[in-house]
Design a protein around this motif. Sequence first.
Motif: not given
Lengths: 112, 113
Positions: A64-91
């Motif tokens: 699980f990694s992320g990034h924030q841009f100069p305009n304050y927006s953000s990304e969440l990255n998830v690599n090598a997905l597992l079945l257990g990563d199934s979920a609602l992701y809230l910002c």
Amino acid sequence: DAGVTQSPTHLIKTRGQQVTLRCSPKSGHDTVSWYQQALGQGPQFIFQYYEEEERQRGNFPDRFSGHQFPNYSSELNVNALLLGDSALYLCASSFGQGEKLFFGSGTQLSVL
Amino acid sequence: AQSVAQPEDQVNVAEGNPLTVKCTYSVSGNPYLFWYVQYPNRGLQFLLKYITGDNLVKGSYGFEAEFNKSQTSFHLKKPSALVSDSALYFCAVRVHNTDKLIFGTGTRLQVFP
């Protein structure tokens, strides 16, 4: 005034794939936090970004990694997905170390 | 470690009756406590918070919460429930010196007409 917006709303991936989720904070907010909400559970803190840096992190693996841009927006990255990563992701956004978080409607991720 | 517990998975109440959704906490030091509500297919919405001061905190939509230090509780209350109050309610505690919130498992409130 737009609130917190997240995209996409739904996503289906297979095990091993990578995914990127996006978040635009509420106008005037500079801090973005990400939470994972598994079915039937409360949200769990993943990490928080402020001034384009990860400021705090919860108990999530390095996949699980992320990034924030100069305009304050953000990304969440998830690599090598597992079945257990199934979920609602809230910002959630706030101004500085705000006591009141504003949440987006979330991205529902399903890993097959 | 800091934590919150919501002992009831579901609370049922008739419209017009008072409602209580229970929350207990475990923290070191003074707690920062919150209640959020989640409607279907929506994100969480802030209801109220306790940082310091009066033990009775008033929030959005007519909700209030009572902080009880001796019982380590922070129960959510409303004098007269509405059908539109039906939703999932989460209690949360803020980890000291961070912005991290620890949420309970949630309580589903069902208000019947």
